[in-house]
Design a protein around this motif. Structure first.
Motif, PDB file in Angstrom:
ATOM      1  N   ALA A  85     -31.165  43.055  99.984  1.00  0.00           N
ATOM      2  CA  ALA A  85     -32.801  42.728  99.529  1.00  0.00           C
ATOM      3  C   ALA A  85     -32.997  44.160  98.447  1.00  0.00           C
ATOM      4  O   ALA A  85     -32.177  43.979  97.215  1.00  0.00           O
ATOM      5  CB  ALA A  85     -34.053  42.354  99.239  1.00  0.00           C
ATOM      6  N   GLY A  86     -32.734  45.078  99.118  1.00  0.00           N
ATOM      7  CA  GLY A  86     -32.550  46.302  97.863  1.00  0.00           C
ATOM      8  C   GLY A  86     -31.855  46.464  97.659  1.00  0.00           C
ATOM      9  O   GLY A  86     -31.325  46.972  95.370  1.00  0.00           O
ATOM     10  N   LYS A  87     -30.442  46.756  97.401  1.00  0.00           N
ATOM     11  CA  LYS A  87     -29.114  46.099  96.716  1.00  0.00           C
ATOM     12  C   LYS A  87     -29.188  44.901  95.414  1.00  0.00           C
ATOM     13  O   LYS A  87     -28.071  45.640  94.513  1.00  0.00           O
ATOM     14  CB  LYS A  87     -27.670  46.178  97.498  1.00  0.00           C
ATOM     15  CG  LYS A  87     -27.697  47.480  98.607  1.00  0.00           C
ATOM     16  CD  LYS A  87     -26.646  46.799  99.475  1.00  0.00           C
ATOM     17  CE  LYS A  87     -26.404  47.964 100.383  1.00  0.00           C
ATOM     18  NZ  LYS A  87     -25.844  49.170  99.646  1.00  0.00           N
ATOM     19  N   LEU A  88     -29.774  44.213  95.978  1.00  0.00           N
ATOM     20  CA  LEU A  88     -30.000  42.410  94.598  1.00  0.00           C
ATOM     21  C   LEU A  88     -30.443  43.541  93.578  1.00  0.00           C
ATOM     22  O   LEU A  88     -30.233  43.609  92.981  1.00  0.00           O
ATOM     23  CB  LEU A  88     -30.086  41.476  95.399  1.00  0.00           C
ATOM     24  CG  LEU A  88     -29.004  41.167  96.510  1.00  0.00           C
ATOM     25  CD1 LEU A  88     -30.118  39.958  97.144  1.00  0.00           C
ATOM     26  CD2 LEU A  88     -27.989  40.508  95.768  1.00  0.00           C
ATOM     27  N   GLU A  89     -31.618  43.616  94.307  1.00  0.00           N
ATOM     28  CA  GLU A  89     -32.934  45.010  93.134  1.00  0.00           C
ATOM     29  C   GLU A  89     -32.010  45.679  92.410  1.00  0.00           C
ATOM     30  O   GLU A  89     -32.143  45.991  91.122  1.00  0.00           O
ATOM     31  CB  GLU A  89     -34.904  44.976  94.076  1.00  0.00           C
ATOM     32  CG  GLU A  89     -35.210  45.667  92.945  1.00  0.00           C
ATOM     33  CD  GLU A  89     -36.039  45.577  93.747  1.00  0.00           C
ATOM     34  OE1 GLU A  89     -36.546  46.577  93.018  1.00  0.00           O
ATOM     35  OE2 GLU A  89     -36.396  45.489  95.332  1.00  0.00           O
ATOM     36  N   ARG A  90     -30.983  46.765  93.209  1.00  0.00           N
ATOM     37  CA  ARG A  90     -30.926  47.853  92.262  1.00  0.00           C
ATOM     38  C   ARG A  90     -29.452  46.908  91.310  1.00  0.00           C
ATOM     39  O   ARG A  90     -29.083  47.562  90.063  1.00  0.00           O
ATOM     40  CB  ARG A  90     -29.920  48.411  93.500  1.00  0.00           C
ATOM     41  CG  ARG A  90     -31.441  49.497  93.775  1.00  0.00           C
ATOM     42  CD  ARG A  90     -30.617  50.657  94.468  1.00  0.00           C
ATOM     43  NE  ARG A  90     -30.016  50.410  95.941  1.00  0.00           N
ATOM     44  CZ  ARG A  90     -30.514  49.745  97.021  1.00  0.00           C
ATOM     45  NH1 ARG A  90     -31.806  49.986  97.472  1.00  0.00           N
ATOM     46  NH2 ARG A  90     -29.555  49.748  97.825  1.00  0.00           N
ATOM     47  N   GLY A 130     -36.967  38.267  91.605  1.00  0.00           N
ATOM     48  CA  GLY A 130     -37.565  37.455  92.364  1.00  0.00           C
ATOM     49  C   GLY A 130     -36.862  36.750  93.545  1.00  0.00           C
ATOM     50  O   GLY A 130     -35.884  35.952  93.611  1.00  0.00           O
ATOM     51  N   ILE A 131     -36.108  38.254  94.496  1.00  0.00           N
ATOM     52  CA  ILE A 131     -35.922  38.192  95.723  1.00  0.00           C
ATOM     53  C   ILE A 131     -36.384  37.483  96.851  1.00  0.00           C
ATOM     54  O   ILE A 131     -37.786  37.505  96.890  1.00  0.00           O
ATOM     55  CB  ILE A 131     -34.961  39.441  96.155  1.00  0.00           C
ATOM     56  CG1 ILE A 131     -33.867  39.766  94.538  1.00  0.00           C
ATOM     57  CG2 ILE A 131     -34.350  39.277  96.713  1.00  0.00           C
ATOM     58  CD1 ILE A 131     -33.583  41.461  94.609  1.00  0.00           C
ATOM     59  N   VAL A 179     -30.660  33.852 100.982  1.00  0.00           N
ATOM     60  CA  VAL A 179     -31.163  34.510 100.287  1.00  0.00           C
ATOM     61  C   VAL A 179     -31.347  33.720  98.500  1.00  0.00           C
ATOM     62  O   VAL A 179     -29.914  33.909  97.919  1.00  0.00           O
ATOM     63  CB  VAL A 179     -29.510  35.680  99.624  1.00  0.00           C
ATOM     64  CG1 VAL A 179     -31.025  37.018  98.908  1.00  0.00           C
ATOM     65  CG2 VAL A 179     -30.343  36.596 101.514  1.00  0.00           C
ATOM     66  N   LYS A 180     -32.303  33.802  98.222  1.00  0.00           N
ATOM     67  CA  LYS A 180     -32.382  33.461  96.686  1.00  0.00           C
ATOM     68  C   LYS A 180     -32.295  34.274  95.830  1.00  0.00           C
ATOM     69  O   LYS A 180     -33.535  35.243  95.930  1.00  0.00           O
ATOM     70  CB  LYS A 180     -33.808  32.063  96.521  1.00  0.00           C
ATOM     71  CG  LYS A 180     -32.867  31.063  97.059  1.00  0.00           C
ATOM     72  CD  LYS A 180     -33.399  30.205  96.545  1.00  0.00           C
ATOM     73  CE  LYS A 180     -33.122  28.459  97.879  1.00  0.00           C
ATOM     74  NZ  LYS A 180     -34.091  27.847  97.702  1.00  0.00           N
ATOM     75  N   ALA A 181     -32.256  34.166  94.426  1.00  0.00           N
ATOM     76  CA  ALA A 181     -32.478  35.938  93.230  1.00  0.00           C
ATOM     77  C   ALA A 181     -31.875  35.546  91.978  1.00  0.00           C
ATOM     78  O   ALA A 181     -31.550  34.626  92.052  1.00  0.00           O
ATOM     79  CB  ALA A 181     -31.829  37.068  94.009  1.00  0.00           C
ATOM     80  N   ARG A 182     -32.731  35.413  90.965  1.00  0.00           N
ATOM     81  CA  ARG A 182     -32.299  35.561  89.385  1.00  0.00           C
ATOM     82  C   ARG A 182     -31.668  36.693  88.764  1.00  0.00           C
ATOM     83  O   ARG A 182     -32.408  37.616  88.791  1.00  0.00           O
ATOM     84  CB  ARG A 182     -33.214  34.524  88.715  1.00  0.00           C
ATOM     85  CG  ARG A 182     -34.684  35.556  88.980  1.00  0.00           C
ATOM     86  CD  ARG A 182     -35.393  34.628  88.359  1.00  0.00           C
ATOM     87  NE  ARG A 182     -36.740  35.089  88.026  1.00  0.00           N
ATOM     88  CZ  ARG A 182     -36.960  36.304  87.369  1.00  0.00           C
ATOM     89  NH1 ARG A 182     -36.434  36.860  86.924  1.00  0.00           N
ATOM     90  NH2 ARG A 182     -38.487  36.600  86.873  1.00  0.00           N
ATOM     91  N   ARG A 183     -30.965  36.839  88.075  1.00  0.00           N
ATOM     92  CA  ARG A 183     -30.335  37.344  86.907  1.00  0.00           C
ATOM     93  C   ARG A 183     -30.973  37.324  85.601  1.00  0.00           C
ATOM     94  O   ARG A 183     -30.788  36.490  85.115  1.00  0.00           O
ATOM     95  CB  ARG A 183     -28.827  37.265  86.680  1.00  0.00           C
ATOM     96  CG  ARG A 183     -28.876  38.851  86.106  1.00  0.00           C
ATOM     97  CD  ARG A 183     -27.622  39.702  86.950  1.00  0.00           C
ATOM     98  NE  ARG A 183     -27.438  40.694  85.710  1.00  0.00           N
ATOM     99  CZ  ARG A 183     -26.609  41.637  86.443  1.00  0.00           C
ATOM    100  NH1 ARG A 183     -25.755  41.911  88.191  1.00  0.00           N
ATOM    101  NH2 ARG A 183     -26.212  42.747  86.111  1.00  0.00           N
ATOM    102  N   PRO A 184     -32.119  38.082  85.354  1.00  0.00           N
ATOM    103  CA  PRO A 184     -32.876  37.847  84.200  1.00  0.00           C
ATOM    104  C   PRO A 184     -31.768  38.288  82.891  1.00  0.00           C
ATOM    105  O   PRO A 184     -30.769  38.938  83.290  1.00  0.00           O
ATOM    106  CB  PRO A 184     -33.840  39.325  84.106  1.00  0.00           C
ATOM    107  CG  PRO A 184     -34.053  39.867  86.103  1.00  0.00           C
ATOM    108  CD  PRO A 184     -32.754  39.383  86.555  1.00  0.00           C
TER     109      PRO A 184
END
Length: 69
Positions: free
Chosen positions: A7-12, A17-18, A63-68
């Motif tokens: 999750a931290g890698k996705l945020e970086r 919205g992870i 894992v779900k996330a969005r790219r702003p």
């Protein structure tokens, strides 16, 4: 890889919205459906992992996330 590390890698990488969840057991039968696991490896797993544990050799995580933007 630990979920919090992923999750931290996705945020970086710029994702927001992870959400990490949807845990489910992953057994040898499920592994056999993926080309990552060769037939030889599946056979080794079936021979060496006790029958009572073959239904849960890993945990699948969604894992779900969005790219702003």
């Amino acid at each position: 890889m630990a979920e919090r590390v992923f999750a931290g890698k996705l945020e970086r990488a710029g994702f927001a919205g992870i959400w990490v969840g949807g845990h489910r057991p992953f057994g040898i039968d499920e592994a056999a459906l993926y080309p990552l696991f060769t037939q030889e490896l599946i056979e080794v797993m079936r021979r060496t992992i006790p029958a009572g544990r073959q239904g849960h050799v890993a945990t699948g995580v969604i894992v779900k996330a969005r790219r702003p933007g």
